[in-house]
Design a protein around this motif. Structure first.
Motif, PDB file in Angstrom:
ATOM      1  N   THR A 287       0.843  -1.193   0.000  1.00 50.68           N
ATOM      2  CA  THR A 287       0.000   0.000   0.000  1.00 50.68           C
ATOM      3  C   THR A 287       0.880   1.245   0.000  1.00 50.68           C
ATOM      4  N   VAL A 288       0.628   2.132  -0.953  1.00 47.98           N
ATOM      5  CA  VAL A 288       1.436   3.335  -1.095  1.00 47.98           C
ATOM      6  C   VAL A 288       0.734   4.485  -0.396  1.00 47.98           C
ATOM      7  N   SER A 289       1.432   5.169   0.475  1.00 47.89           N
ATOM      8  CA  SER A 289       0.826   6.281   1.202  1.00 47.89           C
ATOM      9  C   SER A 289       0.539   7.434   0.255  1.00 47.89           C
ATOM     10  N   LEU A 290      -0.381   8.305   0.651  1.00 45.60           N
ATOM     11  CA  LEU A 290      -0.732   9.455  -0.179  1.00 45.60           C
ATOM     12  C   LEU A 290       0.475  10.355  -0.415  1.00 45.60           C
ATOM     13  N   ALA A 291       1.326  10.480   0.582  1.00 43.68           N
ATOM     14  CA  ALA A 291       2.504  11.352   0.455  1.00 43.68           C
ATOM     15  C   ALA A 291       3.465  10.847  -0.614  1.00 43.68           C
ATOM     16  N   GLN A 292       3.441   9.540  -0.892  1.00 40.51           N
ATOM     17  CA  GLN A 292       4.360   8.957  -1.869  1.00 40.51           C
ATOM     18  C   GLN A 292       3.801   8.958  -3.286  1.00 40.51           C
ATOM     19  N   ARG A 293       2.541   9.307  -3.437  1.00 38.70           N
ATOM     20  CA  ARG A 293       1.906   9.247  -4.760  1.00 38.70           C
ATOM     21  C   ARG A 293       2.215  10.521  -5.535  1.00 38.70           C
ATOM     22  N   LYS A 294       2.722  10.339  -6.754  1.00 37.54           N
ATOM     23  CA  LYS A 294       3.232  11.472  -7.522  1.00 37.54           C
ATOM     24  C   LYS A 294       2.189  12.092  -8.459  1.00 37.54           C
ATOM     25  N   ILE A 295       1.102  11.379  -8.712  1.00 39.39           N
ATOM     26  CA  ILE A 295       0.060  11.874  -9.623  1.00 39.39           C
ATOM     27  C   ILE A 295      -1.167  12.247  -8.804  1.00 39.39           C
ATOM     28  N   ASP A 296      -1.643  13.467  -8.955  1.00 41.20           N
ATOM     29  CA  ASP A 296      -2.847  13.871  -8.223  1.00 41.20           C
ATOM     30  C   ASP A 296      -4.101  13.250  -8.827  1.00 41.20           C
ATOM     31  N   VAL A 297      -4.239  13.333 -10.151  1.00 40.41           N
ATOM     32  CA  VAL A 297      -5.444  12.830 -10.827  1.00 40.41           C
ATOM     33  C   VAL A 297      -5.023  11.928 -11.986  1.00 40.41           C
ATOM     34  N   GLY A 298      -5.434  10.670 -11.952  1.00 42.07           N
ATOM     35  CA  GLY A 298      -5.120   9.726 -13.018  1.00 42.07           C
ATOM     36  C   GLY A 298      -6.378   9.208 -13.688  1.00 42.07           C
ATOM     37  N   TYR A 299      -6.227   8.734 -14.920  1.00 45.78           N
ATOM     38  CA  TYR A 299      -7.389   8.204 -15.637  1.00 45.78           C
ATOM     39  C   TYR A 299      -6.938   7.567 -16.941  1.00 45.78           C
ATOM     40  N   ARG A 300      -7.522   6.439 -17.255  1.00 45.46           N
ATOM     41  CA  ARG A 300      -7.360   5.811 -18.565  1.00 45.46           C
ATOM     42  C   ARG A 300      -8.708   5.259 -18.999  1.00 45.46           C
ATOM     43  N   SER A 301      -9.056   5.545 -20.238  1.00 43.84           N
ATOM     44  CA  SER A 301     -10.272   4.979 -20.813  1.00 43.84           C
ATOM     45  C   SER A 301     -10.121   5.010 -22.320  1.00 43.84           C
ATOM     46  N   ARG A 302     -11.208   4.791 -23.028  1.00 45.00           N
ATOM     47  CA  ARG A 302     -11.178   4.861 -24.482  1.00 45.00           C
ATOM     48  C   ARG A 302     -12.459   5.536 -24.963  1.00 45.00           C
ATOM     49  N   GLU A 303     -12.382   6.060 -26.180  1.00 42.04           N
ATOM     50  CA  GLU A 303     -13.553   6.691 -26.789  1.00 42.04           C
ATOM     51  C   GLU A 303     -14.471   5.613 -27.337  1.00 42.04           C
ATOM     52  N   ASN A 304     -15.707   5.603 -26.880  1.00 46.22           N
ATOM     53  CA  ASN A 304     -16.663   4.584 -27.304  1.00 46.22           C
ATOM     54  C   ASN A 304     -17.305   4.943 -28.640  1.00 46.22           C
ATOM     55  N   ALA A 305     -17.958   3.975 -29.244  1.00 43.65           N
ATOM     56  CA  ALA A 305     -18.688   4.209 -30.483  1.00 43.65           C
ATOM     57  C   ALA A 305     -19.783   5.240 -30.230  1.00 43.65           C
TER      58      ALA A 305
END
Length: 577
Positions: free
Chosen positions: A154-172
């Motif tokens: 488990t990575v603590s919040l202080a160690q996390r380098k990205i504030d907002v992450g997201y991956r998805s794809r464009e749907n039909a």
């Protein structure tokens, strides 16, 4: 109750499947209390006469699309329809061809359906007379995988380098506004996040998707991850919505979603809404990554402020949301609740899912047996066929490697130019497997078009193919309507210059196919069917514009009728029934 003999039909040994599909199949085999025999009708011959009589249940997984003979050949269909046992089916993507799908269920004799449609919408979506006779059990699209992030601390919040992450794809586009929200939330947050001191790693591009352990590490490095409801706000009962979109894009290939929504989708928007939860929610909870999401139903699994931070669709509350993203205490409290309710409780584990399936199978089997609608089976002397000894999620790496080797061998045998491009990319990327994983299947599809490998019985129709360029979009377009009035073929010099300058925003295959042709057409051209984006090829085109331009411009360069403005390839296609 005695253990049932269950025949599970699934496309389980397809190396191109996402891990969640293999996990779903593997969970049924691993956790069911019944005798499960796994078979793939796409790759195995039809069962002999009375061969299915040893089974109490035939269970068709959603990886077998019952609409198409390529997935469920006619001999298998006939054997299943004649079997006197309980027939059940898992189904997903229930916003397409609903009426046709139910008619195929009726032919097969499906009596038990595991559906991802929310319970309050089931009667509206499954409105067909036969559907009313089926028992429909609501399930989720996916569940908690026991090994996800198991080896990551488990990575603590202080160690996390990205504030907002997201991956998805464009749907039909024909899935409507709800599916479009995956793009809107990414664009909106990216546009305003920096003003609130937030770093982002957000993308909906296919080439930026992250898989396997890399995805686990990505989530563990984010303070929050974005999310939207899964599903669609248009249910295409008879296929006409998708057909209209295809026809619209045929004439205006560069049309964006908003234009398509105004010109085609408006009368259908909201006819029925399927709003459910994605397995991504469970993955975020496992890694204790907070979720910032558009409000929705989410299968009644999660609630705003209890499990996720609601973000208004007009982003009007983003200042408050941004403040909470910076608040370690708040994020820890909401991720603790999400972990306790979704993960630690065990309610959404694959074990619980298998128990639900077992219970439904037992109840429906007993009911039909009592009514004399099925025959009783004996399990005492039945010997289960050999099954894969390892859980499927342990075999993902091997399947991925085999898939890449297969694509490379195919390219080497079919196109020296595509093979040379692969070698150049491998050298430039220092053997980056992730890059090749996305590029190889796209190149294989292009070579299939280029080399005319698609074969079927000729029906008097030919599929005409041509590469054209419309504004900043490269379109590989096809038509069954004889020799259409094609645009001028692509100019290779212009294509090369556009690729080199990074001005090509999309490379798409688009086929103008009539709805009635589709079930049979899929047997002949399923690898390159419908609207298919070549995102990895486009990205590589910036670094190797000459190679990509040559490959694209060579598609449809043989045998095209003179009145089409150049040479074209013809493809034999199967006839309709």
């Amino acid at each position: 109750m005695k253990r049932l003999n269950v025949l599970l039909l699934a496309d389980h040994n397809n190396p191109t499947h996402a891990g969640t599909i293999l996990e779903h199949i593997g969970a049924i085999e691993k956790y069911s209390q019944h005798n499960v025999t796994l078979r793939n009708p796409r790759r195995e011959g039809a069962p002999g006469k009375n061969a299915l009589d040893v089974f109490d249940v035939i269970l068709i997984h959603y990886s077998i699309w019952v609409l198409w003979d390529a997935y469920l050949p006619k001999a298998w269909r006939q054997a299943i329809s004649q079997a006197r046992c309980l027939k059940a089916q898992f189904i997903q993507d229930e916003y397409r061809y609903v009426d046709l799908t139910v008619s195929h269920m009726e032919e097969l004799g499906i009596r038990l359906l595991f559906s991802c449609v929310p319970s309050e919408n089931i009667n509206a979506v499954y409105r067909q007379p036969y559907a009313k006779s089926m028992t429909i059990v609501p399930v989720l699209t996916g569940y908690v995988h026991p090994d996800f992030a198991a080896n990551l601390p488990t990575v603590s919040l202080a160690q996390r380098k990205i504030d907002v992450g997201y991956r998805s794809r464009e749907n039909a586009p024909w899935l409507g506004n709800l599916a479009r929200e995956k793009v809107l939330i990414a664009e909106g947050v990216q546009r305003i996040a920096s003003a609130y001191g937030l770093s982002t790693d957000v993308s909906v591009r296919e080439v930026d998707r992250i898989y396997g352990s890399n995805w686990e590490r990505f989530l563990s490095n984010c303070r929050v991850v974005l999310g939207t409801p899964s599903g669609a706000s248009i249910v295409d009962f008879d296929g006409q919505v998708e057909t209209r979109v295809h026809n619209y894009l045929r004439h205006i290939p560069a049309a964006g979603y908003e234009e398509i929504a105004r010109g085609v989708l408006a009368p259908f928007e909201g006819n029925e809404v399927i709003d459910t939860i994605s397995p991504r929610v469970f993955e975020a909870a496992i890694t204790r990554t907070a979720m910032v999401m558009f409000p929705g139903h989410y299968g009644n699994v999660i609630q705003p402020w209890q499990h996720y931070i609601p973000l208004e669709r007009d982003f009007s509350n983003f200042p408050e949301v941004a403040e909470l993203i910076h608040d370690d205490d708040f994020l820890e409290s909401i991720t603790d609740r999400a972990y306790d309710d979704l993960i630690a409780s065990g309610r959404y584990s694959y074990q619980s899912f298998a128990n639900l399936v077992d219970t439904a199978l037992e109840a429906e089997h007993g009911r039909l047996l009592e009514q004399g609608l099925i025959k009783a089976r004996s399990t005492e002397n039945h010997r289960l066929a050999a099954t894969i000894s390892k859980p499927f999620w342990q075999l993902r790496a091997q399947w991925s490697l085999l898939s890449q080797i297969g694509h490379i061998l195919f390219l080497c045998a079919s196109s020296w130019r595509a093979s040379l491009l692969v070698i150049k990319v491998m050298i430039a990327e220092h053997g980056n497997v992730q890059k090749l994983r996305k590029l190889l299947p796209e190149l294989a599809r292009l070579v299939v078009l280029q080399k005319s490998k698609l074969r079927g019985k000729h029906s008097g129709k030919s599929l005409y193919v041509q590469t054209v360029m419309v504004e900043d979009t490269v379109v590989i377009e096809g038509s069954l309507a004889g020799a259409p009035d094609y645009r001028s073929p692509v100019d290779i010099k212009r294509l090369f210059q556009s690729l080199e300058a990074g001005q090509v925003t999309a490379i798409r295959w688009m086929a103008d196919l009539a709805y009635d042709d589709r079930p049979k057409m899929l047997e002949g051209i399923s690898p390159v069917y419908g609207i298919y984006p070549f995102e990895a090829v486009r990205e590589v085109g910036r670094k190797f514009p000459y190679d990509v331009a040559r490959i694209l411009s060579s598609i449809g360069a043989k045998g095209m009728p003179a009145q089409c403005g150049g040479e074209k390839e013809e493809y034999a296609v199967p006839p309709k029934n």
